[in-house]
Design a protein around this motif. Sequence first.
Motif, mmCIF file in Angstrom:
data_model
loop_
_atom_site.group_PDB
_atom_site.id
_atom_site.type_symbol
_atom_site.label_atom_id
_atom_site.label_comp_id
_atom_site.label_asym_id
_atom_site.label_seq_id
_atom_site.Cartn_x
_atom_site.Cartn_y
_atom_site.Cartn_z
ATOM 1 N N VAL A 97 0.800 -1.258 0.049
ATOM 2 C CA VAL A 97 -0.115 0.083 0.169
ATOM 3 C C VAL A 97 0.966 1.077 -0.037
ATOM 4 N N VAL A 98 0.746 2.107 -0.955
ATOM 5 C CA VAL A 98 1.675 3.385 -1.155
ATOM 6 C C VAL A 98 0.881 4.504 -0.974
ATOM 7 N N ASN A 99 1.064 5.511 -0.298
ATOM 8 C CA ASN A 99 0.614 6.737 -0.120
ATOM 9 C C ASN A 99 1.537 7.722 -0.862
ATOM 10 N N GLY A 100 1.220 7.164 -2.425
ATOM 11 C CA GLY A 100 2.096 7.886 -3.240
ATOM 12 C C GLY A 100 1.759 7.409 -4.645
ATOM 13 N N CYS A 101 2.730 7.353 -5.956
ATOM 14 C CA CYS A 101 2.370 6.956 -7.065
ATOM 15 C C CYS A 101 3.203 5.645 -7.421
ATOM 16 N N VAL A 102 2.453 4.968 -8.258
ATOM 17 C CA VAL A 102 3.237 3.826 -8.869
ATOM 18 C C VAL A 102 3.201 3.990 -10.516
ATOM 19 N N ARG A 103 4.273 3.112 -11.100
ATOM 20 C CA ARG A 103 4.436 3.235 -12.535
ATOM 21 C C ARG A 103 4.415 1.933 -12.965
ATOM 22 N N ASP A 104 4.542 1.573 -14.408
ATOM 23 C CA ASP A 104 4.757 0.240 -14.997
ATOM 24 C C ASP A 104 3.274 -0.479 -14.702
ATOM 25 N N VAL A 105 2.088 0.187 -14.816
ATOM 26 C CA VAL A 105 0.913 -0.299 -14.279
ATOM 27 C C VAL A 105 0.496 -1.553 -14.833
ATOM 28 N N ASP A 106 0.794 -1.845 -16.436
ATOM 29 C CA ASP A 106 0.474 -2.983 -17.243
ATOM 30 C C ASP A 106 1.138 -4.024 -16.338
#
Length: 195
Positions: A97-106
């Motif tokens: 669980v991240v109180n922030g952003c992710v990338r490489d969603v696929d």
Amino acid sequence: MALVTTAEVCDANPQLITSGELRALQPIFQIYGRRQVFSGPVVTLKVFEDNVLIREFLEEKGNGRVLVVDGGASLRCAILGGNPVVQAQNNGWAGIVVNGCVRDVDEINGCDIGVRALASHPMKANKKGIGEKHVPVIFGGTRISDGEWLYADTDGILISRTDFRCSISPLLLADTNGMVDALIAKGQLERRLES
């Protein structure tokens, strides 16, 4: 085995909600990863626009734990990407669980792990290794401490000091990486079946 949802846990435990023992995070998180339902003991981390410590944690064996990262709610870069999530999946983490952003969603969505984050962002994080491990974090309207339990499904995220998976029949949420079956096999937990 029937599953107990976060909504059912809340309905069955108003006294724990009133006392603050059972808390729901505000509904601000997006759902990523193939595992929409996950639970486990919490490991906390506090960083800001830096992902070195996140990678270090996810290189360890997860043993069904959930990494809870307070990224300061930054929407300026992603602090979690596909490679660390693949590593987390392979190392037995139940979720992140991240109180922030992710990338490489696929790539994340192809992984058999639960991930919650505020949003996705294409820019990568810094690599300075600055942050705090195993400290209480406050986001989503609640305080989360190392060693508490996190339960997530499509209705939301709950935090508690109680391991409901052992005290509610049928067991709460999904069987995280076979932990329940392993405990049953060792005689440390009794399987309760509904008729």
